[in-house]
Design a protein around this motif. Structure first.
Motif: not given
Length: 191
Positions: A129-133, A158-164, A182-191
């Motif tokens: 795993i490289q990114e945790v969403i 790791l890189s971390f992001s959350k849904i928009a 779906s839009r929130a997932f696509e527009g997730r934000i890096k933490l």
């Protein structure tokens, strides 16, 4: 007023009322349908509930639902794309899967008290795993939980992001339409 010789009917009503979003009137309508109008449906539902209770279990890898030790998603080697989506409930996996577009793995993190970091870290290492969403509904408690998990996993690079944040605060994923999710997932934000 309850009729004394209908104890099993009223017991069914009381049981149905315990389901989320089922009030007394809805429970009475369901019980009447299952016991009087469509007894075959009632027996079919009872049989399927028993079968599900006997067979459905938690996936040993991700904590999602499965009828085997490991769920179909965890068994699918083609889903090893380096992304891990952490959700709050097993039902959230099905919601995201119905949305389509996510091809990684999952991990269910229901509460701070029940985080098994050994299992989580083993999954991260096994799946490269490289990114945790984080796919949680917005709230201060969930923000604190994400920071805590990120801190505990920081040594893994790791890189971390959350849904928009297009999802209303305090709303569970099961109450959000698929387009918004779906839009929130696509527009997730890096933490």
């Amino acid at each position: 007023m309850k009729i004394k010789n209908l104890q099993s009917f009223y017991l069914l009503v009381e049981t149905l009322e315990k389901l989320p979003s089922i009030g007394k009137k809805s429970a009475e309508k369901m019980a009447y349908t299952l016991c009087v109008e469509n007894k075959y449906l009632g027996m079919q539902i009872a049989k399927n509930i028993q079968k599900a209770v006997e067979n459905v279990q938690r996936c040993s890898s991700c904590g999602g639902l499965s009828e085997e030790d490991e769920c179909q998603i965890c068994q699918d080697s083609e889903r090893s794309n380096g992304e891990l989506c952490i959700v709050a409930h097993p039902r959230d996996i099905a919601i995201i899967e119905n949305m389509g577009g996510f091809a990684g793995k999952y991990f269910v993190l229901e509460s701070l008290e029940n985080i098994d970091f050994e299992v989580l870290i083993a999954l991260i290492l096994k799946e490269n795993i490289q990114e945790v969403i984080f796919s949680f509904s917005p709230s201060l408690a969930n923000d604190a939980l994400m920071l805590f998990v990120e801190d505990r996993l920081s040594a893994l690079g790791l890189s971390f992001s959350k849904i928009a944040q297009g999802i209303p605060t305090g709303i569970g994923l099961e109450h959000i339409d698929q387009l918004s999710l779906s839009r929130a997932f696509e527009g997730r934000i890096k933490l």
